[in-house]
Design an enzyme around this catalytic site. Structure first.
Site, PDB file in Angstrom:
ATOM      1  N   LYS A   9      18.250  92.395  79.188  1.00  0.00           N
ATOM      2  CA  LYS A   9      17.435  93.107  80.171  1.00  0.00           C
ATOM      3  C   LYS A   9      16.994  94.465  79.623  1.00  0.00           C
ATOM      4  O   LYS A   9      17.555  94.966  78.629  1.00  0.00           O
ATOM      5  CB  LYS A   9      18.253  93.285  81.452  1.00  0.00           C
ATOM      6  CG  LYS A   9      18.629  91.968  82.134  1.00  0.00           C
ATOM      7  CD  LYS A   9      19.365  92.242  83.445  1.00  0.00           C
ATOM      8  CE  LYS A   9      19.709  90.954  84.160  1.00  0.00           C
ATOM      9  NZ  LYS A   9      20.319  91.229  85.494  1.00  0.00           N
ATOM     10  N   TYR A  49      13.938  84.729  90.037  1.00  0.00           N
ATOM     11  CA  TYR A  49      14.886  85.207  91.041  1.00  0.00           C
ATOM     12  C   TYR A  49      14.462  84.737  92.430  1.00  0.00           C
ATOM     13  O   TYR A  49      14.570  85.505  93.408  1.00  0.00           O
ATOM     14  CB  TYR A  49      15.001  86.734  90.971  1.00  0.00           C
ATOM     15  CG  TYR A  49      15.746  87.240  89.755  1.00  0.00           C
ATOM     16  CD1 TYR A  49      17.024  86.751  89.430  1.00  0.00           C
ATOM     17  CD2 TYR A  49      15.207  88.213  88.927  1.00  0.00           C
ATOM     18  CE1 TYR A  49      17.716  87.214  88.315  1.00  0.00           C
ATOM     19  CE2 TYR A  49      15.902  88.686  87.809  1.00  0.00           C
ATOM     20  CZ  TYR A  49      17.157  88.184  87.514  1.00  0.00           C
ATOM     21  OH  TYR A  49      17.844  88.647  86.414  1.00  0.00           O
ATOM     22  N   ASN A 112      22.572  95.602  84.637  1.00  0.00           N
ATOM     23  CA  ASN A 112      23.766  94.942  84.103  1.00  0.00           C
ATOM     24  C   ASN A 112      23.515  94.155  82.807  1.00  0.00           C
ATOM     25  O   ASN A 112      24.153  93.142  82.536  1.00  0.00           O
ATOM     26  CB  ASN A 112      24.419  94.069  85.189  1.00  0.00           C
ATOM     27  CG  ASN A 112      23.468  93.055  85.763  1.00  0.00           C
ATOM     28  OD1 ASN A 112      22.334  92.940  85.314  1.00  0.00           O
ATOM     29  ND2 ASN A 112      23.922  92.307  86.743  1.00  0.00           N
ATOM     30  N   HIS A 115      21.149  88.617  81.484  1.00  0.00           N
ATOM     31  CA  HIS A 115      21.064  87.477  82.400  1.00  0.00           C
ATOM     32  C   HIS A 115      21.635  86.255  81.689  1.00  0.00           C
ATOM     33  O   HIS A 115      21.352  86.035  80.507  1.00  0.00           O
ATOM     34  CB  HIS A 115      19.609  87.180  82.790  1.00  0.00           C
ATOM     35  CG  HIS A 115      19.470  85.830  83.443  1.00  0.00           C
ATOM     36  ND1 HIS A 115      19.777  85.608  84.766  1.00  0.00           N
ATOM     37  CD2 HIS A 115      19.113  84.614  82.928  1.00  0.00           C
ATOM     38  CE1 HIS A 115      19.600  84.316  85.046  1.00  0.00           C
ATOM     39  NE2 HIS A 115      19.200  83.692  83.944  1.00  0.00           N
ATOM     40  N   GLU A 126      15.093  77.283  83.480  1.00  0.00           N
ATOM     41  CA  GLU A 126      14.816  78.641  82.990  1.00  0.00           C
ATOM     42  C   GLU A 126      14.290  78.612  81.557  1.00  0.00           C
ATOM     43  O   GLU A 126      13.387  79.372  81.205  1.00  0.00           O
ATOM     44  CB  GLU A 126      16.089  79.493  83.083  1.00  0.00           C
ATOM     45  CG  GLU A 126      16.468  79.782  84.526  1.00  0.00           C
ATOM     46  CD  GLU A 126      17.791  80.532  84.675  1.00  0.00           C
ATOM     47  OE1 GLU A 126      18.442  80.825  83.647  1.00  0.00           O
ATOM     48  OE2 GLU A 126      18.171  80.816  85.825  1.00  0.00           O
TER      49      GLU A 126
HETATM   50  P1  ADP Z   1      23.855  87.173  88.297  1.00  0.00           P
HETATM   51  O1  ADP Z   1      22.864  87.929  87.431  1.00  0.00           O
HETATM   52  O2  ADP Z   1      25.279  87.653  88.051  1.00  0.00           O
HETATM   53  O3  ADP Z   1      23.722  85.660  88.181  1.00  0.00           O
HETATM   54  P2  ADP Z   1      22.469  87.196  90.921  1.00  0.00           P
HETATM   55  O4  ADP Z   1      21.722  85.946  90.586  1.00  0.00           O
HETATM   56  O5  ADP Z   1      23.137  87.302  92.267  1.00  0.00           O
HETATM   57  O6  ADP Z   1      23.592  87.567  89.832  1.00  0.00           O
HETATM   58  O7  ADP Z   1      21.469  88.442  90.832  1.00  0.00           O
HETATM   59  C1  ADP Z   1      20.480  88.517  89.846  1.00  0.00           C
HETATM   60  C2  ADP Z   1      20.297  89.956  89.420  1.00  0.00           C
HETATM   61  O8  ADP Z   1      19.738  90.708  90.494  1.00  0.00           O
HETATM   62  C3  ADP Z   1      21.591  90.682  89.062  1.00  0.00           C
HETATM   63  O9  ADP Z   1      22.016  90.415  87.747  1.00  0.00           O
HETATM   64  C4  ADP Z   1      21.188  92.122  89.257  1.00  0.00           C
HETATM   65  O10 ADP Z   1      20.461  92.622  88.129  1.00  0.00           O
HETATM   66  C5  ADP Z   1      20.246  92.048  90.450  1.00  0.00           C
HETATM   67  N1  ADP Z   1      20.969  92.300  91.701  1.00  0.00           N
HETATM   68  C6  ADP Z   1      21.850  91.483  92.336  1.00  0.00           C
HETATM   69  N2  ADP Z   1      22.322  92.056  93.464  1.00  0.00           N
HETATM   70  C7  ADP Z   1      21.720  93.270  93.547  1.00  0.00           C
HETATM   71  C8  ADP Z   1      21.763  94.361  94.508  1.00  0.00           C
HETATM   72  N3  ADP Z   1      22.540  94.303  95.589  1.00  0.00           N
HETATM   73  N4  ADP Z   1      21.004  95.451  94.264  1.00  0.00           N
HETATM   74  C9  ADP Z   1      20.200  95.516  93.176  1.00  0.00           C
HETATM   75  N5  ADP Z   1      20.090  94.516  92.244  1.00  0.00           N
HETATM   76  C10 ADP Z   1      20.844  93.433  92.420  1.00  0.00           C
END
Ligand code: ADP
Length: 153
Positions: A9, A49, A112, A115, A126
């Site tokens: 990212k 997403y 974070n 992905h 994907e």
């Molecule tokens: P993951 O990436 O761990 O599979 P998710 O699919 O739930 O998690 O979320 C996708 C991405 O959206 C996360 O990696 C993060 O970058 C962002 N995200 C998730 N929850 C939040 C939130 N509450 N606020 C801001 N960004 C979020």
């Protein structure tokens, strides 16, 4: 062997973590079969997403993921999807276990760094979203016999 999709990212690009993350992927033994740097837009993020588009924070995901280019990769390996999810750690870097990418490299639940596809079905969707079939190499390293036992391949 399974394939999984990885996105480094903007937080990984801007914080100069690309080399560290790729180094861990290589050392683990996951095989990189495709890699490219690209800019994402809202259209592709709405698909990628789709489970989050109704959330109030979706606009901040778009802003975060379009802030810089990203690096997309396809990894290959036995159980590649679950192995790389484990290496990635839980969504929020503050809760992610030390030793995981998010646990070691970030303090955020949004910025974070990486992905990782969460299922084989989603990984296949994907990969097709970000790569044309001809961009994925049919590559197996020479050292494969030292990465897996004969019965595992
Ligand atoms: P993951 O990436 O761990 O599979 P998710 O699919 O739930 O998690 O979320 C996708 C991405 O959206 C996360 O990696 C993060 O970058 C962002 N995200 C998730 N929850 C939040 C939130 N509450 N606020 C801001 N960004 C979020």
């Amino acid at each position: 062997m399974e394939q999984t999709l990885v996105i480094l990212k903007p937080s990984a690009i801007e914080r100069r973590l690309v080399g560290d993350i790729i180094s861990r992927i290589e050392k683990k033994g996951l095989i990189i079969t495709a890699m490219k740097m690209m800019r994402l837009d809202e259209e592709i993020l709405r698909e990628h997403y789709a489970h989050l588009t109704a959330k109030p924070f979706f606009p901040s995901i778009v802003a975060s993921m379009t802030a810089s280019p990203v690096i997309c990769m396809v990894l290959k390996g036995v159980d590649a999807v679950s192995v790389f999810r484990k290496m990635t750690g839980v969504t929020n870097g503050r809760n992610a276990e030390p030793g995981t990418l998010r646990g070691d490299f970030c303090m955020s639940g949004s910025e974070n760094v990486v992905h990782a596809s969460d299922s084989v079905e989603n990984a296949n969707k994907e990969i097709a979203r970000f790569f044309r079939q001809e961009e994925i190499t049919d590559y197996t390293p020479g050292g494969i016999n030292y990465m897996y036992g004969e019965e595992e391949k």
